[in-house]
Structure formats: structure tokens, C-alpha cells
Design a protein around this motif. Structure first.
Motif, PDB file in Angstrom:
ATOM      1  N   SER A 130       5.342  -4.174  -1.055  1.00  0.00           N
ATOM      2  CA  SER A 130       6.647  -3.512  -1.083  1.00  0.00           C
ATOM      3  C   SER A 130       7.760  -4.553  -1.168  1.00  0.00           C
ATOM      4  N   TYR A 134      11.756  -0.630   0.566  1.00  0.00           N
ATOM      5  CA  TYR A 134      10.817   0.459   0.828  1.00  0.00           C
ATOM      6  C   TYR A 134       9.552  -0.080   1.475  1.00  0.00           C
ATOM      7  N   HIS A 135       8.722   0.838   1.984  1.00  0.00           N
ATOM      8  CA  HIS A 135       7.410   0.481   2.504  1.00  0.00           C
ATOM      9  C   HIS A 135       6.466   1.651   2.251  1.00  0.00           C
ATOM     10  N   PHE A 136       5.216   1.525   2.697  1.00  0.00           N
ATOM     11  CA  PHE A 136       4.202   2.516   2.390  1.00  0.00           C
ATOM     12  C   PHE A 136       3.715   3.233   3.651  1.00  0.00           C
ATOM     13  N   LYS A 138       0.346   5.058   4.767  1.00  0.00           N
ATOM     14  CA  LYS A 138      -1.044   5.215   4.364  1.00  0.00           C
ATOM     15  C   LYS A 138      -1.543   6.617   4.701  1.00  0.00           C
ATOM     16  N   HIS A 143       1.912   2.794   8.853  1.00  0.00           N
ATOM     17  CA  HIS A 143       2.908   2.277   7.919  1.00  0.00           C
ATOM     18  C   HIS A 143       2.670   0.783   7.699  1.00  0.00           C
ATOM     19  N   ARG A 149      -5.047  -1.532  -3.791  1.00  0.00           N
ATOM     20  CA  ARG A 149      -5.245  -0.476  -4.786  1.00  0.00           C
ATOM     21  C   ARG A 149      -6.443  -0.850  -5.646  1.00  0.00           C
ATOM     22  N   PHE A 298       7.110   5.389   0.622  1.00  0.00           N
ATOM     23  CA  PHE A 298       6.150   5.842  -0.368  1.00  0.00           C
ATOM     24  C   PHE A 298       4.878   6.268   0.346  1.00  0.00           C
ATOM     25  N   LYS A 299       4.560   7.535   0.246  1.00  0.00           N
ATOM     26  CA  LYS A 299       3.379   8.078   0.905  1.00  0.00           C
ATOM     27  C   LYS A 299       2.196   8.012  -0.050  1.00  0.00           C
ATOM     28  N   LEU A 300       1.157   7.270   0.324  1.00  0.00           N
ATOM     29  CA  LEU A 300       0.011   7.039  -0.545  1.00  0.00           C
ATOM     30  C   LEU A 300      -0.949   8.217  -0.501  1.00  0.00           C
ATOM     31  N   PHE A 305       1.721   8.467  -5.441  1.00  0.00           N
ATOM     32  CA  PHE A 305       2.450   8.397  -4.192  1.00  0.00           C
ATOM     33  C   PHE A 305       3.608   9.386  -4.223  1.00  0.00           C
ATOM     34  N   PHE A 338       1.885   6.019  -9.866  1.00  0.00           N
ATOM     35  CA  PHE A 338       2.029   4.635  -9.388  1.00  0.00           C
ATOM     36  C   PHE A 338       1.464   3.689 -10.396  1.00  0.00           C
TER      37      PHE A 338
END
Length: 338
Positions: A130, A134-136, A138, A143, A149, A298-300, A305, A338
């Protein structure tokens, strides 16, 4: 696209020069092989030696290459004497790696396979990072600022055939079904099943259970010894631990393809250890650890996402880093690739 996958690695810790490895999934052509070696030498200087590896390489194949006068002349002018600088290695259907000429064990097998996997991981950008904006989130709900990936790694057929080598020992002939956490690794599994040559009459069923979604609704796992679970990647081992805790799968029946170098807990069989130790992995259970620097989440989920915008109303921190007040409103935006 090249018919070879090439990379370099150090056989022994005390050595300073790297060995050049050339993996070929199809028939080896003398002209293309020497061309690949010459191009690598011109780009990376002279290697310590050259290792040629492939499925089912025989003595006759190796002898045919060595006895070719054009190949011998070119090789000795670019690398050195063939008898000292060239080695042929073969892979069988069980994933056993042995020398072609002597049929002996390959002492540097682990180092070679790990170096090749990490070359693919780096060149295909298997680690998504990221930015400060932003961040992810999982599928587990945790988080983090980076995630693996695995689907990025399967763009080259010869590279996939190389990665399949370490799966072969786990594909015993009694396997009837293979569960995967994401359909993106099904291609790799299918190639490994074909290369194993153990399922001529009926191949195992490959079925995705969509990661942590399996714990939200019933899923018809068959947890018998003839079932295998393959996890694409992990940085924490959380999914494997949940499967062991909530299903009847034993750790011996669960594999993880790619895992973080610091994952040392008992989470089944681990295949490829990814070496990004120079990259700090920020990993938190709660979003509040990120709120002082991010606006987007960003929700994986599988290969896509969701973007969620974070509107901060107010927040404050004690000196002990405990959270006093955090108010976060989330608004879903459309799904993006993505």
C-alpha cells in the motif's frame, strides 16, 4: 516468450560467485540453450557454473548436448570447461531431484528451489504494498499494509512448471479431492497433477472454498485422508489455524504455497518461504492502528477488492497508545478489479 526459466543462486554459503540455473519444461534445443547462457553471461558476468534442470532429462539428452561441437565450443568460451562447469539435473513424477549423470542426490536442492521461487515472486510482483493513502483489510478481518497475491505468479507456463516441482511429493495417488482457498491457484494445481502422472484414469476434483468465507456458511468439506487442502499464501497462518481448529483436517493434509519468512508456527506443510525480510510488514488486528495516516481501505476478496472510504469524526490517543474515542463511518464503493 523464452522456453527457459533462468535465475542465479549461491550453492554454498562460503561461495562468492553464483551458479546459473536454466529450467526447461520442454525438449532442450542446443541452439536455444547456448543462446540463453550467452545472454545471461553478457548481462550478469560469468557464473560459477551452469545447472540445467528439467522433467525427465536422461543420460542420452545430456550426452547429446555435451557432444555437440558447436555447443561445447561456445560454452567453453563463455563459461569454462564443460566437465567442471556444466551439470544436468532431472525431476521425476514424485518431485525427486537427482543428478543425471550419476543419479545422486542434489545437495543444494532446497537453496535452488527457494531462489527460483523468490525470483518469480519478485519479478511477477507477488507482494502488493500500500501507499500512505490506503491500506488493506484481509478476509480474516485483520489490517495490513502488504499482502501476498499468488495469482500474479502464474503468468508463464515454464515458471508454473518450476513451481509445481515442490507440490509433487504431496500428490500421492490416493488423493481424490483438493480444496484451495482461491481459484487463482487452480492452474498451478492442475499442472502439478498432470506432471505427477499418477491420475491417468481420474484426476482429483479441485474446489475453491473462498478463504474465510467458508466459516460464515456451511461448506461440504470431506476431511478424509484422501483430501488435500492447499492455501495460496499467508503472512500469519491464521486461515490454516482456523481450518485445523474448526474442521477435522489434520495439519499433514494442509499445504501453504507461499509464506512469510517469519512464520514459524505449526501451520501444516509450508512450501515456498518468501524472502522479503528487508520489507517491514505492518500487521494489526484493528483499523485504529492505521487511522492517523489513511483515508482509504481496500477490502480483499478473492482476486478483487472493495474500496471503503473512511471519514474520521474525531479520535484521540493516550500516551499508553490506548484508544479513547474513534468514530469511523464506512461507505461501500463499487467493486474494482485489482
Amino acid at each position: 516468450m523464452s522456453r527457459y526459466f533462468s535465475f542465479r543462486f549461491i550453492k554454498k554459503s562460503q561461495e562468492t560467485k553464483q551458479s546459473l540455473v536454466l529450467f526447461c519444461h520442454s525438449d532442450i534445443e542446443v541452439s536455444s540453450l547456448i543462446k540463453e547462457i550467452k545472454e545471461d553471461v553478457m548481462l550478469n558476468l560469468v557464473p560459477s557454473d551452469v545447472v540445467v534442470i528439467g522433467y525427465g532429462i536422461t543420460d542420452s539428452v545430456a550426452d547429446g548436448i555435451i557432444s555437440n561441437s558447436m555447443f561445447a565450443s561456445e560454452f567453453e568460451s563463455f563459461v569454462g570447461a564443460i566437465e567442471d562447469k556444466l551439470e544436468f539435473i532431472t525431476v521425476d513424477k514424485n518431485g525427486d531431484i537427482t543428478t543425471v549423470i550419476e543419479g545422486g542426490a542434489v545437495l543444494f536442492k532446497s537453496e535452488m528451489m527457494l531462489a527460483g521461487a523468490n525470483k518469480i515472486f519478485k519479478s511477477r510482483k507477488g507482494l502488493i504494498t500500500s501507499s500512505p493513502s490506503y491500506h488493506f483489510a484481509k478476509p480474516s478481518g485483520d489490517h495490513c499494509d502488504k499482502f501476498i497475491r499468488a495469482s500474479n505468479l502464474f503468468t508463464s507456463g515454464v515458471e508454473v512448471a518450476f513451481l509445481a516441482i515442490c507440490l509433487l511429493p504431496h500428490l500421492t495417488d490416493n488423493i481424490k479431492r483438493i480444496y484451495v482457498d482461491t481459484s487463482s491457484i487452480s492452474f498451478l494445481i492442475s499442472i502439478a497433477v498432470q506432471l505427477s502422472k499418477k491420475f491417468q484414469h481420474q484426476q482429483p476434483i479441485i474446489e475453491s472454498f473462498e478463504s474465510y468465507s467458508v466459516f460464515k456458511e456451511p461448506f461440504g468439506f470431506v476431511t478424509s485422508p484422501d483430501s488435500l487442502v492447499i492455501i495460496s499464501a499467508t503472512t500469519s497462518g491464521g486461515l490454516v489455524k482456523s481450518l485445523i481448529r474448526d474442521t477435522a483436517f489434520s495439519p499433514e493434509n494442509i499445504l501453504t504455497l507461499f509464506f512469510h519468512i517469519y512464520l514459524l508456527t505449526n501451520v501444516g506443510s509450508l512450501i515456498y518461504r518468501m524472502l522479503w525480510s528487508q520489507v517491514s510488514l505492518q500487521y494489526h488486528k484493528s483499523i485504529v492502528n492505521f487511522v492517523n495516516r489513511v483515508q482509504r481501505l481496500f477490502k480483499l476478496k478473492e482476486n478483487s477488492f472493495y474500496l471503503k472510504r473512511l471519514n474520521m469524526s474525531y479520535w484521540s490517543l493516550k500516551k499508553s497508545i490506548s484508544i479513547l474515542n474513534v468514530k469511523i463511518s464506512l461507505r461501500n464503493s463499487p467493486l474494482r478489479d485489482f
